[in-house]
Design a protein around this motif. Structure first.
Motif, PDB file in Angstrom:
ATOM      1  N   GLY A 326       0.806  -1.220   0.000  1.00 25.24           N
ATOM      2  CA  GLY A 326       0.000   0.000   0.000  1.00 25.24           C
ATOM      3  C   GLY A 326       0.839   1.269   0.000  1.00 25.24           C
ATOM      4  N   ARG A 327       0.152   2.367  -0.264  1.00 24.71           N
ATOM      5  CA  ARG A 327       0.800   3.684  -0.301  1.00 24.71           C
ATOM      6  C   ARG A 327       0.580   4.404   1.016  1.00 24.71           C
ATOM      7  NH1 ARG A 327      -2.206   6.687  -4.411  1.00 24.71           N
ATOM      8  NH2 ARG A 327      -0.629   8.317  -4.079  1.00 24.71           N
ATOM      9  N   VAL A 328       1.582   5.198   1.421  1.00 22.56           N
ATOM     10  CA  VAL A 328       1.538   5.878   2.711  1.00 22.56           C
ATOM     11  C   VAL A 328       1.912   7.344   2.563  1.00 22.56           C
ATOM     12  CG1 VAL A 328       2.623   6.023   4.995  1.00 22.56           C
ATOM     13  CG2 VAL A 328       2.038   3.796   4.047  1.00 22.56           C
ATOM     14  N   ASP A 329       1.180   8.193   3.245  1.00 17.99           N
ATOM     15  CA  ASP A 329       1.549   9.602   3.391  1.00 17.99           C
ATOM     16  C   ASP A 329       2.464   9.671   4.613  1.00 17.99           C
ATOM     17  OD1 ASP A 329       1.778  12.313   3.720  1.00 17.99           O
ATOM     18  OD2 ASP A 329      -0.301  12.628   4.362  1.00 17.99           O
ATOM     19  N   HIS A 330       3.773   9.621   4.363  1.00 17.34           N
ATOM     20  CA  HIS A 330       4.734   9.572   5.460  1.00 17.34           C
ATOM     21  C   HIS A 330       4.870  10.940   6.122  1.00 17.34           C
ATOM     22  CE1 HIS A 330       6.260   5.485   5.027  1.00 17.34           C
ATOM     23  NE2 HIS A 330       6.251   5.646   3.718  1.00 17.34           N
ATOM     24  N   ARG A 331       4.772  10.943   7.437  1.00 18.57           N
ATOM     25  CA  ARG A 331       4.970  12.152   8.235  1.00 18.57           C
ATOM     26  C   ARG A 331       5.927  11.811   9.369  1.00 18.57           C
ATOM     27  NH1 ARG A 331      -1.424  14.122   8.686  1.00 18.57           N
ATOM     28  NH2 ARG A 331      -1.941  13.698   6.505  1.00 18.57           N
ATOM     29  N   GLY A 332       6.422  12.837  10.038  1.00 21.92           N
ATOM     30  CA  GLY A 332       7.408  12.591  11.092  1.00 21.92           C
ATOM     31  C   GLY A 332       8.809  12.555  10.515  1.00 21.92           C
ATOM     32  N   THR A 333       9.796  12.478  11.394  1.00 21.61           N
ATOM     33  CA  THR A 333      11.184  12.621  10.959  1.00 21.61           C
ATOM     34  C   THR A 333      12.096  11.464  11.353  1.00 21.61           C
ATOM     35  OG1 THR A 333      11.722  13.861  12.988  1.00 21.61           O
ATOM     36  CG2 THR A 333      11.040  15.141  11.064  1.00 21.61           C
ATOM     37  N   SER A 334      11.604  10.468  12.078  1.00 20.87           N
ATOM     38  CA  SER A 334      12.528   9.472  12.615  1.00 20.87           C
ATOM     39  C   SER A 334      12.899   8.357  11.641  1.00 20.87           C
ATOM     40  CB  SER A 334      11.949   8.845  13.892  1.00 20.87           C
ATOM     41  OG  SER A 334      10.856   8.021  13.598  1.00 20.87           O
ATOM     42  N   LEU A 335      12.164   8.213  10.535  1.00 21.39           N
ATOM     43  CA  LEU A 335      12.510   7.179   9.559  1.00 21.39           C
ATOM     44  C   LEU A 335      13.424   7.744   8.476  1.00 21.39           C
ATOM     45  CD1 LEU A 335       9.208   5.193   8.855  1.00 21.39           C
ATOM     46  CD2 LEU A 335      11.051   4.642  10.439  1.00 21.39           C
ATOM     47  N   MET A 336      14.506   7.014   8.190  1.00 21.88           N
ATOM     48  CA  MET A 336      15.354   7.364   7.068  1.00 21.88           C
ATOM     49  C   MET A 336      14.570   7.132   5.773  1.00 21.88           C
ATOM     50  SD  MET A 336      18.137   8.327   8.458  1.00 21.88           S
ATOM     51  CE  MET A 336      19.036   8.188  10.006  1.00 21.88           C
ATOM     52  N   GLU A 337      15.001   7.779   4.696  1.00 23.07           N
ATOM     53  CA  GLU A 337      14.285   7.675   3.431  1.00 23.07           C
ATOM     54  C   GLU A 337      14.174   6.219   2.976  1.00 23.07           C
ATOM     55  OE1 GLU A 337      11.883   9.279   0.780  1.00 23.07           O
ATOM     56  OE2 GLU A 337      12.994  10.513   2.227  1.00 23.07           O
ATOM     57  N   GLU A 338      15.255   5.449   3.139  1.00 21.20           N
ATOM     58  CA  GLU A 338      15.212   4.061   2.684  1.00 21.20           C
ATOM     59  C   GLU A 338      14.309   3.194   3.557  1.00 21.20           C
ATOM     60  OE1 GLU A 338      19.067   4.604   5.116  1.00 21.20           O
ATOM     61  OE2 GLU A 338      17.888   5.712   3.627  1.00 21.20           O
ATOM     62  N   GLU A 339      14.084   3.601   4.808  1.00 18.28           N
ATOM     63  CA  GLU A 339      13.214   2.840   5.696  1.00 18.28           C
ATOM     64  C   GLU A 339      11.745   2.970   5.329  1.00 18.28           C
ATOM     65  OE1 GLU A 339      14.826   2.578  10.102  1.00 18.28           O
ATOM     66  OE2 GLU A 339      14.951   4.658   9.401  1.00 18.28           O
ATOM     67  N   ARG A 340      11.397   4.043   4.647  1.00 17.31           N
ATOM     68  CA  ARG A 340       9.994   4.315   4.345  1.00 17.31           C
ATOM     69  C   ARG A 340       9.405   3.357   3.320  1.00 17.31           C
ATOM     70  NH1 ARG A 340       9.009  10.856   4.524  1.00 17.31           N
ATOM     71  NH2 ARG A 340       9.785  11.154   6.654  1.00 17.31           N
ATOM     72  N   LYS A 341      10.247   2.558   2.667  1.00 21.21           N
ATOM     73  CA  LYS A 341       9.751   1.593   1.696  1.00 21.21           C
ATOM     74  C   LYS A 341       9.012   0.446   2.365  1.00 21.21           C
ATOM     75  CE  LYS A 341      13.643   2.605  -1.382  1.00 21.21           C
ATOM     76  NZ  LYS A 341      14.873   2.040  -2.023  1.00 21.21           N
ATOM     77  N   ASP A 342       9.433   0.077   3.581  1.00 19.47           N
ATOM     78  CA  ASP A 342       8.815  -1.080   4.238  1.00 19.47           C
ATOM     79  C   ASP A 342       8.493  -0.817   5.703  1.00 19.47           C
ATOM     80  OD1 ASP A 342      11.985  -2.927   4.280  1.00 19.47           O
ATOM     81  OD2 ASP A 342      11.391  -1.034   5.217  1.00 19.47           O
ATOM     82  N   ALA A 343       8.286   0.445   6.068  1.00 21.88           N
ATOM     83  CA  ALA A 343       7.906   0.780   7.440  1.00 21.88           C
ATOM     84  C   ALA A 343       7.145   2.095   7.447  1.00 21.88           C
ATOM     85  CB  ALA A 343       9.130   0.868   8.343  1.00 21.88           C
ATOM     86  N   MET A 344       6.391   2.341   8.524  1.00 19.91           N
ATOM     87  CA  MET A 344       5.707   3.615   8.689  1.00 19.91           C
ATOM     88  C   MET A 344       5.554   3.914  10.169  1.00 19.91           C
ATOM     89  SD  MET A 344       1.686   2.699   7.806  1.00 19.91           S
ATOM     90  CE  MET A 344       1.068   4.332   8.247  1.00 19.91           C
ATOM     91  N   LEU A 345       5.391   5.185  10.484  1.00 15.89           N
ATOM     92  CA  LEU A 345       5.180   5.620  11.860  1.00 15.89           C
ATOM     93  C   LEU A 345       3.682   5.652  12.117  1.00 15.89           C
ATOM     94  CD1 LEU A 345       7.753   8.561  11.937  1.00 15.89           C
ATOM     95  CD2 LEU A 345       8.078   6.234  12.804  1.00 15.89           C
TER      96      LEU A 345
END
Length: 359
Positions: A326-345
């Motif tokens: 699925g697609r995510v509107d990523h917010r927050g600052t603790s995830l590195m850019e590469e982490e956002r592919k398979d994780a979310m806050l």
């Protein structure tokens, strides 16, 4: 390998510092994970301790400070981490996280601004909480790590954002690290919390008084950064957004700038989430409304112990969940850019349409 490369004496300082920063970033992620996992890799249930409010002081018309003292002090608590925040459970049932200004794990001070509008936590503490009242403290965590390899430390703060960095600034001054604070306030005559401590930082502080028409020029601050600087930012969302844009425009890496939000916009379009529980080996489909967060829905369905969290504004990464699809509107600052592919806050980020996660 990065540690070995950083130890090569013949390598230039700039190259060695780059490898040192990589080591620091990895160790930071490991420490963050260790805060919620035990040595067997199992989730650690949050422990709540009773603290008494022993002092309440009006710092400004909008900001009050609170000193909390443990009813049963932990003799092995050690020292308080720099840049830490505490998770509070209030008598009215609300749970909120606030920056620790200074103190020890058994007695510490918070600086809390009355939010406009308040979600209930800050208004309770300002108008209802009294000296002698008991509140519970859960996780005390930090995602701010002193950048020992940096030659200069530049802090950008607005209003209550100073509470995230004040203890760090005082420590850096004590150990003679080169540091500068750019601090924006509504009115320098009446809107400066912890005034005596900020004034003690003297020539390392550049204050911007909105009442006198002074505006912090974040673009100029970033363009004028000294060589090998580490930047720390905490303030209103508009300040954070501008700092993020400037950092990206100048190619600063995620290990060169730390963003510490004290609030977050968590609303948005409703979405569905299919949740697979590693513990229960089953999946459940849940709906997240426009004015609630994924974290709130997960806690309501699975309980606090199965869904750990701490800051709840996207700083610390404690509430991170595995993103399966699925697609995510990523917010927050603790995830590195590469982490956002398979994780979310789960505390601030939102799914788009339908997503699948694992907890």
């Amino acid at each position: 390998m990065n540690e070995e490369l950083a130890a090569i004496s013949d390598m230039g300082d700039e190259s060695r510092k780059a490898f040192e920063r990589r080591v620091e970033k990895l160790k930071s992620k490991q420490r963050r994970a260790a805060a919620v996992l035990n040595q067997n890799g199992d989730e650690v249930k949050e422990k709540w301790r009773d603290f008494r409010i022993v002092e309440k002081k009006i710092e400004t018309p909008r900001i009050s400070s609170f000193i909390l003292e443990a009813l049963h002090p932990d003799p092995e608590a050690g020292e308080m981490q720099l840049g830490a925040h505490a998770r509070l459970r209030l008598p009215n049932g609300l749970q909120r996280s606030y920056s620790i200004v200074s103190g020890t794990p058994n007695r510490f001070e918070l600086g809390i601004a009355l939010e406009e509008p308040s979600r209930g936590g800050s208004s309770y503490l300002h108008s209802t909480a009294q000296i002698g009242d008991i509140v519970q403290i859960g996780r005390v965590t930090t995602d701010v790590k002193p950048a020992g390899s940096a030659s200069n430390h530049v802090f950008i703060a607005g209003g209550i954002g100073i509470t995230a960095f004040l203890s760090m600034l005082e420590m850096y001054r004590k150990i003679h690290w080169e540091s500068t604070l750019h601090y924006g306030v509504r009115d320098a005559s009446s809107d400066v919390p912890f005034r005596s401590r900020i004034e003690a930082l003297s020539d390392s502080v550049k204050m911007y008084d909105r009442a006198k028409g002074q505006r912090m020029d974040i673009a100029a601050i970033f363009s004028g950064l000294p060589w090998n600087s580490h930047v720390y930012v905490c303030g209103p969302q508009r300040m954070m957004d501008e700092a993020i844009r400037e950092a990206k425009a100048r190619g600063l890496g995620e290990d060169e700038v730390h963003f510490e939000a004290f609030g977050a916009d968590t609303s948005g379009d409703p979405f569905e989430v299919e949740v697979t529980s590693a513990r229960e080996k089953s999946s459940t489909v849940l709906k997240v409304g426009a004015e609630e967060t994924l974290l709130e829905v997960l806690k309501r369905h699975f309980g606090d112990d199965d869904v750990p969290s701490s800051c709840e504004v996207g700083n610390c990464g404690t509430c991170k969940v595995v993103l399966k699809s699925g697609r995510v509107d990523h917010r927050g600052t603790s995830l590195m850019e590469e982490e956002r592919k398979d994780a979310m806050l789960s505390c601030v980020s939102r799914g788009i349409g339908k997503i699948a996660i694992e907890i």
